[in-house]
Design a protein around this motif. Sequence first.
Motif, PDB file in Angstrom:
ATOM      1  N   THR A  57     101.204  20.458   2.133  1.00  0.00           N
ATOM      2  CA  THR A  57     100.019  21.289   2.283  1.00  0.00           C
ATOM      3  C   THR A  57      99.644  21.601   3.149  1.00  0.00           C
ATOM      4  O   THR A  57      99.720  21.247   4.528  1.00  0.00           O
ATOM      5  N   SER A  58      98.643  22.736   3.459  1.00  0.00           N
ATOM      6  CA  SER A  58      97.976  22.831   4.640  1.00  0.00           C
ATOM      7  C   SER A  58      96.546  22.200   4.626  1.00  0.00           C
ATOM      8  O   SER A  58      95.869  22.347   5.558  1.00  0.00           O
ATOM      9  N   GLY A  77      92.736  18.538  -0.715  1.00  0.00           N
ATOM     10  CA  GLY A  77      93.526  19.155  -1.418  1.00  0.00           C
ATOM     11  C   GLY A  77      94.271  18.480  -2.348  1.00  0.00           C
ATOM     12  O   GLY A  77      93.996  17.339  -2.843  1.00  0.00           O
ATOM     13  N   SER A  78      95.057  19.293  -3.281  1.00  0.00           N
ATOM     14  CA  SER A  78      95.948  18.611  -4.207  1.00  0.00           C
ATOM     15  C   SER A  78      97.101  19.702  -4.557  1.00  0.00           C
ATOM     16  O   SER A  78      97.157  20.636  -4.188  1.00  0.00           O
ATOM     17  N   THR A  79      98.342  18.947  -5.004  1.00  0.00           N
ATOM     18  CA  THR A  79      99.314  19.802  -5.595  1.00  0.00           C
ATOM     19  C   THR A  79      99.452  19.362  -6.958  1.00  0.00           C
ATOM     20  O   THR A  79      99.389  18.355  -7.434  1.00  0.00           O
ATOM     21  N   PRO A  85     104.757  16.292  -3.777  1.00  0.00           N
ATOM     22  CA  PRO A  85     103.511  15.924  -3.070  1.00  0.00           C
ATOM     23  C   PRO A  85     103.108  16.594  -1.964  1.00  0.00           C
ATOM     24  O   PRO A  85     103.745  17.310  -1.549  1.00  0.00           O
ATOM     25  N   LYS A  86     101.896  16.028  -1.545  1.00  0.00           N
ATOM     26  CA  LYS A  86     101.241  16.644  -0.572  1.00  0.00           C
ATOM     27  C   LYS A  86     102.008  16.276   0.757  1.00  0.00           C
ATOM     28  O   LYS A  86     101.947  17.194   1.873  1.00  0.00           O
ATOM     29  N   SER A  87     102.528  14.922   0.989  1.00  0.00           N
ATOM     30  CA  SER A  87     102.647  14.469   2.166  1.00  0.00           C
ATOM     31  C   SER A  87     103.375  13.273   1.954  1.00  0.00           C
ATOM     32  O   SER A  87     103.598  12.923   0.916  1.00  0.00           O
ATOM     33  N   TRP A 244      99.682  13.225  -4.462  1.00  0.00           N
ATOM     34  CA  TRP A 244      99.472  14.648  -5.217  1.00  0.00           C
ATOM     35  C   TRP A 244      98.083  14.794  -5.298  1.00  0.00           C
ATOM     36  O   TRP A 244      97.621  16.142  -4.957  1.00  0.00           O
ATOM     37  N   VAL A 245      97.214  13.949  -5.684  1.00  0.00           N
ATOM     38  CA  VAL A 245      95.835  14.213  -5.563  1.00  0.00           C
ATOM     39  C   VAL A 245      95.328  13.060  -5.041  1.00  0.00           C
ATOM     40  O   VAL A 245      95.481  11.974  -5.251  1.00  0.00           O
ATOM     41  N   GLY A 246      94.424  13.500  -4.120  1.00  0.00           N
ATOM     42  CA  GLY A 246      93.391  12.252  -3.190  1.00  0.00           C
ATOM     43  C   GLY A 246      94.471  11.603  -2.268  1.00  0.00           C
ATOM     44  O   GLY A 246      95.444  12.012  -1.922  1.00  0.00           O
ATOM     45  N   GLY A 247      94.340  10.200  -2.102  1.00  0.00           N
ATOM     46  CA  GLY A 247      94.864   9.408  -1.437  1.00  0.00           C
ATOM     47  C   GLY A 247      94.216   8.639  -0.634  1.00  0.00           C
ATOM     48  O   GLY A 247      94.373   7.755   0.135  1.00  0.00           O
TER      49      GLY A 247
END
Length: 391
Positions: A57-58, A77-79, A85-87, A244-247
């Motif tokens: 993600t950016s 952000g989210s994917t 996943p984002k990271s 994927w969402v939050g974290g």
Amino acid sequence: MPRPRIVALIALLCSLLGLSGVAGAQVATAAPVLCDQYASTSIQGGRYVVGNNRWGTSATQCIDVSGTGFTITQADGSTATNGAPKSYPTVYYGCHYGICSTSDNILSPNGLQASDPQFASVATSVSMTYPGSGTYDAAYDIWFNKSRPSTTTGQNDGAELMVWLNHTGAIQPIGSKIGTASIAGATWDVWSGNTGWNVISYVRQQTTSSASFLVNDFWKDVVSRGLGSTSWYLTSIQAGFEPWVGGTGLAVNSFSVTTGGTQPTQSPSPTQSPTPTTSPTSTPTTPPATGSAGCTATAAVTGSWGGGFQATVTVKNTGSAALSRWSVRWAFPGGQTVNNLWNGVASSSGANVTVANAPYNGQLGGGGSTSFGFVGNGSAPGSLALTCTAS
């Protein structure tokens, strides 16, 4: 999951040009908060590397690095949960895309072959904290290369062994479920897929915030399924999160990798937010002996909170002869139960609990000691009457 190549390419370019400043800028040496996409820093004198690794993600992600791990402090952000996943913010031992831990690293620079006698003794422990929201997995990522790598700057071509301790929301590992396995005192759903390399994921049926295990215990199962080989090379052992969402709030409290048969250490924290309210209490058992293998076990309650507590049990060889196995037994006095346990293998029947040594901490020389710990459900007991048996 794919992993970034940019750090390795910059490091290689700087090496060819005889430069050090640019490559050095990619690995921070004193940055408590990392927000750059692939920023990393070393901890514990170089024994481990902590990396932000925001590859999917950016959106901004920041991690606050501690002396033993890290906490995600910003996770924008989210994917889509049916995609990547984002990271993968992580703390690791070994080498990954050209960035290596430098202290006591038996994996650098060419990996450790799974047939090497040292491989059987590689053990790891982790303790994590989970927030009350978000969609993520909490997992180990353990990488293997098919051949002895001349460098560790590129993508591994053998296997990505993932060990999922927890996951939330509508996410699942790569591939499909192919069976179950009983490893490290737990039952795991086994998933297999391929993204250019084999991805084998072990998803714990009962989630946990801490774990200790021998890497070889999982790898033997991988090999038995024809998804890996003892001729392949271990290059890194990583622990972190795929959000994927939050974290925000996800944290690795402690992480360790040990070799040569030594015991992994950890300071687990339960998923609740306990505030220690009980002074440690000790209950010595079997009287000391000399000239033979005997043991004592001492329990200490190290913290308690509403509905739970945490305890540590120290096992000591009281004789002059070495022992190869030990077990500790007790009965909870007030309906307590074990929730999570590390550095041992537990079994229970009603109030009665038996904890045997883990594969890596059963051997104790004369006067030697080791410990295991657990998080319990219920009120903290005032004392535990322990019985230790050695052989």
